[in-house]
Design an enzyme around this catalytic site. Structure first.
Site, PDB file in Angstrom:
ATOM      1  N   SER A  14       0.561  -1.254   0.006  1.00 37.30           N
ATOM      2  CA  SER A  14      -0.025   0.099   0.078  1.00 37.30           C
ATOM      3  C   SER A  14       0.719   1.285   0.079  1.00 37.30           C
ATOM      4  CB  SER A  14      -0.902  -0.066   1.311  1.00 37.30           C
ATOM      5  OG  SER A  14      -1.436   1.363   1.541  1.00 37.30           O
ATOM      6  N   LYS A  15       0.449   2.137  -0.798  1.00 39.73           N
ATOM      7  CA  LYS A  15       1.291   3.561  -1.069  1.00 39.73           C
ATOM      8  C   LYS A  15       0.666   4.384  -0.025  1.00 39.73           C
ATOM      9  CE  LYS A  15       2.700   2.899  -5.744  1.00 39.73           C
ATOM     10  NZ  LYS A  15       3.578   1.541  -5.487  1.00 39.73           N
ATOM     11  N   THR A  61      -9.331  -0.858   2.252  1.00 41.21           N
ATOM     12  CA  THR A  61      -9.157  -1.340   1.058  1.00 41.21           C
ATOM     13  C   THR A  61      -9.283  -2.588   0.730  1.00 41.21           C
ATOM     14  OG1 THR A  61      -7.470  -1.058  -0.901  1.00 41.21           O
ATOM     15  CG2 THR A  61      -6.574  -1.453   1.396  1.00 41.21           C
ATOM     16  N   LYS A  65     -14.273  -3.494   1.614  1.00 43.36           N
ATOM     17  CA  LYS A  65     -15.065  -2.101   1.512  1.00 43.36           C
ATOM     18  C   LYS A  65     -16.457  -2.259   1.633  1.00 43.36           C
ATOM     19  CE  LYS A  65     -11.607   0.349  -1.527  1.00 43.36           C
ATOM     20  NZ  LYS A  65     -11.306   1.074  -2.768  1.00 43.36           N
ATOM     21  N   ASN A 149     -20.030  -5.777 -18.050  1.00 38.98           N
ATOM     22  CA  ASN A 149     -19.053  -6.647 -17.152  1.00 38.98           C
ATOM     23  C   ASN A 149     -19.230  -8.120 -17.502  1.00 38.98           C
ATOM     24  OD1 ASN A 149     -17.788  -7.202 -14.857  1.00 38.98           O
ATOM     25  ND2 ASN A 149     -19.408  -8.097 -14.030  1.00 38.98           N
TER      26      ASN A 149
END
Ligand code: ATR
Length: 283
Positions: A14-15, A61, A65, A149
């Site tokens: 994760s950033k 994240t 969620k 989708n």
């Protein structure tokens, strides 16, 4: 120091901590922002523990969620309609407030890039949590959305969630492949499938790709994602990965927590040019 965190699984790459460290430095707000790797079946207990130990807010994240949405006491409209939460804040009365800043973050990045107007026709590829989280802000801005989708029912579910706000279209892939539907001109194609994570590309017909279309991948990696490579190889000039969105959604979370909006422009430029070395940051 005020404690915040990002919850996910996996979370190692994760950033968000780096981005929040840059925001804190820029705004002079002291905050400790950590990563929490949550066991798959332990999300709500982890959140409770975090808040009992003094945590004030969190980013959520993949893959939590949708679960985060269920544990909130109060929801913003962005979270309510998308049924997903990526940002949580503990209110003064100790309630859990849930927001979703992904859509507004994406919209801001699309505006920064001059990819979007309020009249844009958007083709949205994918109907998972990532797609669900961005629709609200795009339709509120005025855009028309068509979802395609692999599993048609998932696209229909999203249409249903937003039916009180705006009519969203959805197509079966075979319809998109059909000549008739290919007459539609899309201004922006957004890849919200997780196909890039598997080195794959979504199945869409080449006829959708026009040289002046803007192509955006919510995902990012070193270099172009498979979807963006595919777009470029078919003549698309305007492409972007999701780094700008990642920074913008983080900025809206920072704003929810602290009431101050960081100046994201400089940070996005630094990030894209890799001006700073992420490894020099310690947490
Ligand atoms: P997230 O919540 O992060 O969006 P998800 O719920 O697993 O993740 O959804 C992933 C999305 O990517 C779905 O729209 C999925 O299609 P299905 O609804 O048919 O499962 C889509 N997806 C994943 N891999 C894909 C691939 N190789 N090609 C096309 N679509 C893909």
């Amino acid at each position: 120091m005020k404690l915040f965190a990002v919850f996910g699984n996996p979370i190692k790459h994760s950033k968000s901590p780096v981005i929040h460290k840059l925001f804190a430095k820029q705004t002079g707000i002291l905050q400790n922002y950590i990563k929490i790797n949550v066991p798959i079946n332990n999300f709500s207990q982890s959140i409770i523990n975090f808040f009992q130990n003094g945590g004030l807010g969190a980013n959520i994240t993949v893959p939590f969620k949708k679960e985060a949405y269920k544990i909130c006491d109060i929801l913003t409209n962005r979270a309510k309609y998308s049924r997903t939460v990526n940002t949580i804040k503990i209110t003064n009365s100790k309630k859990i407030l849930g927001d979703n800043t992904d859509g507004i973050g994406l919209l801001k990045d699309l505006k920064n890039l001059n990819f979007i107007t309020s009249k844009s026709n958007i083709l949205l590829l994918g109907a998972g949590g990532a797609a669900q989280g961005i629709v609200y802000s795009l339709i509120k801005f005025g855009c028309n959305i068509t979802i395609v989708n692999r599993t048609y029912q998932h696209a229909k579910n999203i249409v249903q969630y937003f039916k009180n706000i705006k009519k969203i279209n959805c197509l079966k892939i075979e319809h998109l492949l059909n000549h008739l539907f290919n007459q539609i001109n899309y201004d922006i194609i957004i890849n919200a499938t997780s196909s890039s994570m598997k080195g794959d590309i979504p199945n869409i017909p080449l006829s959708i790709i026009k040289p002046n279309v803007f192509c955006y991948d919510l995902f990012y990696e070193n270099g172009n994602t498979p979807f963006l490579k595919w777009c470029v190889s078919h003549g698309v000039k305007n492409i972007s990965d999701g780094i700008g969105m990642l920074i913008e959604q983080a900025a809206y979370a920072f704003y929810l927590w602290h009431g101050i909006m960081p100046d994201t422009k400089k940070i996005i430029i630094q990030y894209k040019k890799k001006i700073f070395d992420i490894n020099h940051f310690s947490f």
